[in-house]
Design a protein around this motif. Sequence first.
Motif, PDB file in Angstrom:
ATOM      1  N   PRO A  73      16.913 -40.920  32.959  1.00 59.59           N
ATOM      2  CA  PRO A  73      17.747 -40.864  34.179  1.00 59.59           C
ATOM      3  C   PRO A  73      18.585 -42.116  34.440  1.00 59.59           C
ATOM      4  O   PRO A  73      19.441 -42.101  35.316  1.00 59.59           O
ATOM      5  CB  PRO A  73      16.711 -40.671  35.308  1.00 59.59           C
ATOM      6  N   ASP A  96      22.277 -37.742  29.795  1.00 59.42           N
ATOM      7  CA  ASP A  96      21.645 -37.383  31.061  1.00 59.42           C
ATOM      8  C   ASP A  96      21.133 -35.953  30.897  1.00 59.42           C
ATOM      9  O   ASP A  96      21.519 -35.261  29.948  1.00 59.42           O
ATOM     10  CB  ASP A  96      22.654 -37.458  32.223  1.00 59.42           C
ATOM     11  N   LEU A  97      20.303 -35.509  31.821  1.00 61.01           N
ATOM     12  CA  LEU A  97      19.812 -34.125  31.751  1.00 61.01           C
ATOM     13  C   LEU A  97      20.772 -33.170  32.454  1.00 61.01           C
ATOM     14  O   LEU A  97      20.630 -31.950  32.328  1.00 61.01           O
ATOM     15  CB  LEU A  97      18.422 -34.027  32.401  1.00 61.01           C
ATOM     16  N   SER A  98      21.727 -33.707  33.209  1.00 57.61           N
ATOM     17  CA  SER A  98      22.667 -32.867  33.952  1.00 57.61           C
ATOM     18  C   SER A  98      24.058 -32.972  33.337  1.00 57.61           C
ATOM     19  O   SER A  98      24.604 -34.084  33.197  1.00 57.61           O
ATOM     20  CB  SER A  98      22.703 -33.329  35.415  1.00 57.61           C
ATOM     21  N   LEU A  99      24.621 -31.814  33.003  1.00 60.35           N
ATOM     22  CA  LEU A  99      25.959 -31.802  32.409  1.00 60.35           C
ATOM     23  C   LEU A  99      26.989 -32.336  33.408  1.00 60.35           C
ATOM     24  O   LEU A  99      27.931 -33.045  33.031  1.00 60.35           O
ATOM     25  CB  LEU A  99      26.296 -30.361  31.984  1.00 60.35           C
ATOM     26  N   ALA A 100      26.786 -32.044  34.699  1.00 62.35           N
ATOM     27  CA  ALA A 100      27.723 -32.538  35.721  1.00 62.35           C
ATOM     28  C   ALA A 100      27.714 -34.071  35.739  1.00 62.35           C
ATOM     29  O   ALA A 100      28.775 -34.711  35.838  1.00 62.35           O
ATOM     30  CB  ALA A 100      27.336 -31.987  37.093  1.00 62.35           C
ATOM     31  N   ARG A 101      26.530 -34.670  35.608  1.00 59.49           N
ATOM     32  CA  ARG A 101      26.440 -36.140  35.598  1.00 59.49           C
ATOM     33  C   ARG A 101      27.100 -36.705  34.340  1.00 59.49           C
ATOM     34  O   ARG A 101      27.776 -37.745  34.389  1.00 59.49           O
ATOM     35  CB  ARG A 101      24.957 -36.572  35.676  1.00 59.49           C
ATOM     36  N   GLY A 165      12.708 -33.192  30.803  1.00 58.69           N
ATOM     37  CA  GLY A 165      13.879 -32.346  31.056  1.00 58.69           C
ATOM     38  C   GLY A 165      13.902 -31.045  30.277  1.00 58.69           C
ATOM     39  O   GLY A 165      14.906 -30.333  30.309  1.00 58.69           O
ATOM     40  N   ARG A 169      16.751 -29.975  26.049  1.00 62.19           N
ATOM     41  CA  ARG A 169      17.511 -31.188  26.427  1.00 62.19           C
ATOM     42  C   ARG A 169      16.880 -32.446  25.856  1.00 62.19           C
ATOM     43  O   ARG A 169      17.551 -33.448  25.653  1.00 62.19           O
ATOM     44  CB  ARG A 169      17.593 -31.319  27.950  1.00 62.19           C
ATOM     45  N   ARG A 310      27.746 -35.288  24.794  1.00 61.50           N
ATOM     46  CA  ARG A 310      28.112 -34.230  25.751  1.00 61.50           C
ATOM     47  C   ARG A 310      28.027 -32.854  25.092  1.00 61.50           C
ATOM     48  O   ARG A 310      27.471 -31.910  25.644  1.00 61.50           O
ATOM     49  CB  ARG A 310      29.526 -34.474  26.293  1.00 61.50           C
ATOM     50  N   GLU A 317      22.462 -26.380  27.151  1.00 58.90           N
ATOM     51  CA  GLU A 317      22.646 -25.527  28.339  1.00 58.90           C
ATOM     52  C   GLU A 317      22.937 -24.094  27.930  1.00 58.90           C
ATOM     53  O   GLU A 317      22.452 -23.140  28.560  1.00 58.90           O
ATOM     54  CB  GLU A 317      23.770 -26.077  29.232  1.00 58.90           C
ATOM     55  N   TYR A 320      19.680 -22.541  27.069  1.00 59.81           N
ATOM     56  CA  TYR A 320      18.898 -22.163  28.267  1.00 59.81           C
ATOM     57  C   TYR A 320      19.446 -20.887  28.906  1.00 59.81           C
ATOM     58  O   TYR A 320      18.683 -20.049  29.383  1.00 59.81           O
ATOM     59  CB  TYR A 320      18.853 -23.306  29.283  1.00 59.81           C
TER      60      TYR A 320
END
Length: 335
Positions: A73, A96-101, A165, A169, A310, A317, A320
Amino acid sequence: MVRIGVLGCGRIGRMHAANIAAHPEARLAMVYDVDAGAAAEVGAAFGAEVAGSAEAVFASGAVDAVLVATATPTHADYIEMAVAAGKPVLCEKPIDLSLARVEACARAIAGKGVPVQLGFNRRFDPGHRAAREAVARGEIGDLHQVVITSRDPGMPPRSYYEVAGGLFRDMTIHDFDLARFMLGDEPVEVVAMGGRLIDPGLMEELGDHDTAMILLRTADGKQCHINNSRTAVYGYDQRVECLGTKGMVQSQNRRAHEMVRSTATATGIAEPALFFFIERYAEAFRAEIDAFLRVVRDGGEPEVGFEDGRRALVLAEAAYLSLAEGRVVKVSEVG
Ligand SMILES: NC(=O)c1ccc[n+]([C@@H]2O[C@H](COP(=O)([O-])OP(=O)(O)OC[C@H]3O[C@@H](n4cnc5c(N)ncnc54)[C@H](O)[C@@H]3O)[C@@H](O)[C@H]2O)c1
């Protein structure tokens, strides 16, 4: 000498610190960890200054470049801080674990001209790389299929899963990157199957998986199969196979030595596969530092960079989504 600051003195940070300290063209200038004891230990082991904060590493005139090996994180924040400070950065996977981040981080560092290398060490494994180069030279003709076997030797503790995560991921992310590397092309479709075969209770409780098979397909029809397990009792199982119209190349497991025993009851008995990533990919981890030093010294794009991180997360994703909806997912549906 390139002076490097290492953030994170845990399992992999210590290994990177040792590799940097032993490198003839690098110096381990500074280390930092929120766990002051871990930082003090690594600093003392390799004669590096121990910083009192991450900010102190990025601001230091005695540090030319940084290596981020902290908990996942923190990666995106530390990449942004390194780039803002104009210091090339080698950051462990995943971004990161979030694509948006990840996408916000991409926007924050865009156009700054500071190299960001991602810790996809498997691209630097001599066997995997030789296989890719043979494919690229056309030695097996037109590439049709890639098979990636990636199995850990044993289940990590519960505390690991709580922050990792999810399998795709955390673990398969390496294989998604390796798939893109071996295919020399972008997968456009993903279908995934996840299993809870090793510790069904824990996996169910945490919503995670310990076993998976994933298929990828490129626009021109090349196929890739990834198989993952969190437990292979014979060691860290890391193999890659590429099939083409003129033959096949394989990158095999590594063993402590190549002695093979044959007896009255069995033939070809070999040592187990090397235990885990630090042993199996020792040369790859050293080669990724070599590659990073070249970028710091000579400039240019890292061999494996932020966009690769990325894209690997986009494939995770997509996997998933495939798992959730039980269908083939187009990568373009995700990002
Ligand atoms: N490339 C690979 O094959 C590979 C293998 C293992 C781990 N990793 C990645 O490396 C990273 C670290 O994994 P690990 O297994 O070494 O974990 P670890 O828990 O052993 O070490 C992480 C360290 O980061 C420190 N830390 C946490 N937050 C921090 C912060 N804000 N600032 C400074 N230090 C902080 C912790 O105190 C700890 O010492 C993870 O992102 C993981 O995904 C990559």
